[in-house]
Design an enzyme around this catalytic site. Sequence first.
Site, short mmCIF file in Angstrom:
data_model
loop_
_atom_site.label_atom_id
_atom_site.label_comp_id
_atom_site.label_asym_id
_atom_site.label_seq_id
_atom_site.Cartn_x
_atom_site.Cartn_y
_atom_site.Cartn_z
N ASP A 1 5.19 68.74 -86.06
CA ASP A 1 5.29 67.09 -87.07
C ASP A 1 5.43 67.74 -88.85
O ASP A 1 5.16 66.76 -89.54
CB ASP A 1 4.17 67.08 -87.19
CG ASP A 1 3.07 66.62 -85.40
OD1 ASP A 1 4.07 66.32 -84.83
OD2 ASP A 1 2.41 67.51 -85.06
N HIS B 1 9.62 63.77 -81.68
CA HIS B 1 10.19 63.93 -82.80
C HIS B 1 9.58 62.21 -83.01
O HIS B 1 11.02 60.91 -82.01
CB HIS B 1 11.21 64.54 -83.62
CG HIS B 1 12.39 64.50 -81.98
ND1 HIS B 1 11.94 65.08 -80.81
CD2 HIS B 1 13.39 63.72 -81.65
CE1 HIS B 1 12.73 64.80 -80.09
NE2 HIS B 1 13.85 64.03 -80.20
#
Length: 431
Positions: free
Chosen positions: A13, A41
């Site tokens: 992340d 993503h």
Amino acid sequence: MTATVVIGSQWGDEGKGKIIDFLGQSADVTVRYSGGDNAGHSLVVNDQKLALRLIPSGILAPNSICIIGNGTVINPATLLDEIKELNGVGVNTDHLKISDRAHIVFPYHILQDQQQERDRSKNGEKIGTTNKGIGPAYMDKMQRIGIRAIDLLDNETLEEKIAFNLEQKKRILDEDLWNQLPSLKELTAQYIEYGEILKDYITDTSYLIHTNLNDNKRVLFEGAQGTMLDIDHGTYPFVTSSNPTAGGAATGAGIGVTKIKHVIGVCKSYVSRVGEGPFPTEQINEVGDRIREIAHEYGTVTKRPRRIGWFDGVLMKYVSEVNGLTDLVVNCLDVLSGFKELKICTGYQTDHGVIKYYPASEKELKNSTPIYETLPGWDEDLTQMTTYEELPANAKNYLKKIEEITGVPVSAFSIGPDREQTIVLNDMWSD
């Protein structure tokens, strides 16, 4: 010929998708080399935010080849949903290619994942898996009973392998989970259909990559998740089942390590983590809450609130060495605006004294107290700035401190979520 690897330098992340999207505009080939649909993503297409889990971020570059490599494990249902979603917003996916050596996720993997996590929870040893079947799919790969993309194109072989796997899983799965599985006939028919739909995408991607490298093309390898989730180098056992590190690009895409020119580590100006496991600089306080809300720190796939901590220099030094980083990209610098003071961890106080390295022991990590260096913060809003020179002095010093600790130059940093809010200092494509 240029091969560049982009890896996550923390627990995932870190904003890799944005950087890959940025670099991908100049790439001829983009390759996803590890993980499955447990790693998400985010991309923005025509002002619409898309959450992709399997298809590489490079799919947005219409003139490049977009590859899902042999080191991944693929859930065909997820993949087809993503293709449909991308097509729905006007993104052509004809340039997507899937390695014929990539392993396939089946419903029994997902049920096995659920059972394992359920059993661990009884003993208070929950890992925090996403229950996507990734670990069990990699287990089958290592046990040499896995089913690969190439098998989807041979109906007879596919049915034989599914039948064998069902026999194995019946011995493993609890009855309540086993009863949720489709029959052999139903499962085979479903995956034959997947093969029919995906057959034009499936090919020898290693050969394709080498052909492009030999033609002096630019190849970008995008890692999923982050180094600290690596099965070998992460905070074991709270890790994923693959190698998202730079070394994983070689095995997960089928290239030699000498082909790789740049290894770009993407990190945040602070640290975040989803799920269980040690986190020395974690801030379970107003600081953590403030950063989480400013940066909207919630998991792309799980939607779980991410744990937040100060920048960990010990971790980043370790990551830079494990991956052989040549460049750093620091994201979310703008998030730190308004803090009077900022802290960077430079060591750990343990029962054995002060250490400057990242220990393998889960117990030692949990009992470590971070040693911080305090830096002055800044009040200025960075989001509209377009050059490094515009940054306030304290923001520049913060980036310099990261360079000093890691020994790796900061080649770019971001001051917002948009591609245009990425400020590049060094060429990350140079031969």
